[in-house]
Design a protein around this motif. Structure first.
Motif: not given
Length: 484
Positions: A314-332
């Motif tokens: 992967s390219d460390s200079n690339v940020l993938t699109p943010l997932r839904s808030v629910d999905s992101s928070r569950s990962g957090f």
């Protein structure tokens, strides 16, 4: 007469001019490769990479250029429509007297951190005397963690990924540099501040869905714990870690259709429930393996290296699109389960724990009304508040300010336990266990007596013979203004 030497026409070597380079490269007269959101120079050197907004030929941009104002990349507080307007809550430089070299752009992010909390997607004013603000100024590791976590929470609140990219990549880089520097000093690397910086990297990466990066940070945390002296290493897990492991085992042993039914019931996505389903069914690392690792002669960091997810280039200079808030928070939240099982300690630093508790309690508060109206499963809600109360028992506090603010949250959880016990007519601990068993419980769980003590503290009067009466108005007066 000698002939004059022929005149050689000098030709200038051709260089591609960077007309749209970032502000930092232009100021330093460096050719910019114009990569976005961070050019290569700024990514490597921690520069404040800024580009003109949108169409450089727009009338608004030209007007700003004529007026002498520079147009740089958007700041966290740059747009009143997408971000909370910040007020100057600190009349003096908060970093005055410290050794922190904090750039201007990070100071505006620090201002956002000190003024607001993000609970789910809602922005709430932070207490001016919050202990995590004081702690962020006590050690650079806590400061890096606070700024990195703030960028993630800010993205949840605004949904603006473009604004999120630059501060995220910059502070991720700064946190990695700090931890790398600390690794050369065995005494410094085991400090709670360094552990907070590593933890924040793992938490944010998992919220963004980068499993390989998360595994790298978790291995780093395991290595740091191995550097602790024998006297300071934990001997046994606390209630929080044991409850996480018990829940993961219990959920993973349920039939698939039962799990699907639970996930349908939790239609509002209370993140602790979804996160437990996630780590039980699709783990980065097996929690049981992590829990049993201290009985192995092989260091945990080596075990994690062998079982790491397959690396994807992967390219460390690339940020993938943010997932839904629910999905992101569950990962957090799911990442906290890995962190605390690896740390194993019965009590963990209150700084990183506070970010965890805030999100758990945000879910409890937003589902309280639906639970009382019969629109949300009371059994899941009861399990959630019992788990949250167990989390508060794990906080390691170092002064009265931390202890008093953690106690406010613990008391609020006890009030919620009292409320749901009355709603579900739970009269004794055996009734309570039968409700917990509907989601995750083991009859041989070795934390039974500790959780029983939590429940009895919540529902019984001081003499142990009468139920406490839940008074919503009293709770609101005592806690809501200070905590929520």
């Amino acid at each position: 007469m000698a002939e004059a030497a022929p005149v050689v026409q000098r030709q200038r070597k051709f260089h591609r001019r960077s007309r749209n380079g970032c502000s930092t490269c232009k100021a330093k007269h460096i050719r910019c490769d114009e990569r976005k959101p961070l050019c290569t120079y700024c990514l490597r050197h921690g520069g404040e990479c800024g580009y003109p907004d949108g169409d450089a030929g727009s009338s608004a941009t030209k007007a700003e250029q004529r007026s002498g104002s520079s147009v740089t990349s958007r700041e966290p507080h740059g747009s009143p429509e997408s971000c909370l307007r910040l007020m100057d809550a600190t009349p003096r430089d908060p970093f005055l007297g410290t050794t922190y070299d904090v750039p201007h752009r990070s100071r505006s992010l620090f201002q956002l951190f000190t003024n607001t909390r993000v609970l789910y997607t809602k922005r709430v004013k932070r207490d001016a005397n919050s202990f995590i603000v004081h702690k962020a100024l006590s050690h650079p590791g806590f400061l890096h963690a606070a700024l990195l976590m703030t960028t993630l929470h800010w993205a949840w609140s605004t949904g603006d990924v473009d604004h999120f990219r630059v501060p995220y990549l910059y502070h991720k880089l700064q946190a990695i540099r700090f931890v790398t520097d600390q690794l050369a000093h065995p005494d410094a690397v085991v400090h709670d501040g360094t552990i907070a910086a590593v933890s924040s990297l793992a938490l944010v990466e998992n919220a963004l869905g980068s499993a390989d990066a998360v595994s790298s940070h978790l291995r780093g945390l395991a290595k740091i714990k191995e550097l602790q002296g024998e006297d300071s290493r934990p001997r046994e897990m606390g209630l929080l870690q044991r409850m996480i492991l018990m829940a993961a085992r219990s959920v993973s042993s349920r039939p698939v259709w039962d799990i699907l039914d639970i996930s349908r019931t939790d239609f509002v996505h209370q993140s602790v429930i979804i996160s437990l389903l996630r780590v039980a069914l699709r783990p980065i690392y097996s929690l049981n393996m992590l829990g049993n690792s201290y009985d192995s002669e092989v260091p945990l960091s080596e075990v994690l290296a062998r079982k790491a997810p397959r690396h994807r280039a992967s390219d460390s200079n690339v940020l993938t699109p943010l997932r839904s808030v629910d999905s992101s928070r569950s990962g957090f939240i799911a990442c906290y389960f890995y962190l605390y099982v690896i740390m194993r300690e019965g009590s963990v630093d209150s700084f990183i724990l506070a970010w965890f508790i805030e999100q758990l309690l945000a879910d409890v508060c937003r589902t309280e009304g639906p639970m009382q109206r019969g629109e949300y499963s009371p059994s899941l809600w009861f399990w959630s508040v019992m788990f949250g109360a167990a989390v508060t028992t794990a906080a390691k506090t170092i002064n009265n300010l931390e202890a008093s603010q953690i106690k406010v949250i613990r008391d609020l959880y006890l009030d919620k336990i009292n409320l749901v016990s009355q709603v579900m007519r739970i009269k004794n601990w055996e009734d309570a266990k039968s409700i917990l068993r509907l989601f995750a419980w083991e009859d041989e769980f070795d934390g039974d007596s500790e959780l029983q003590a939590v429940w009895e503290e919540a529902v019984w009067q001081g003499d142990g013979n009468r139920f406490k009466w839940y008074n919503a108005e009293k709770i609101e007066r005592q806690h809501a203004r200070r905590c929520w």
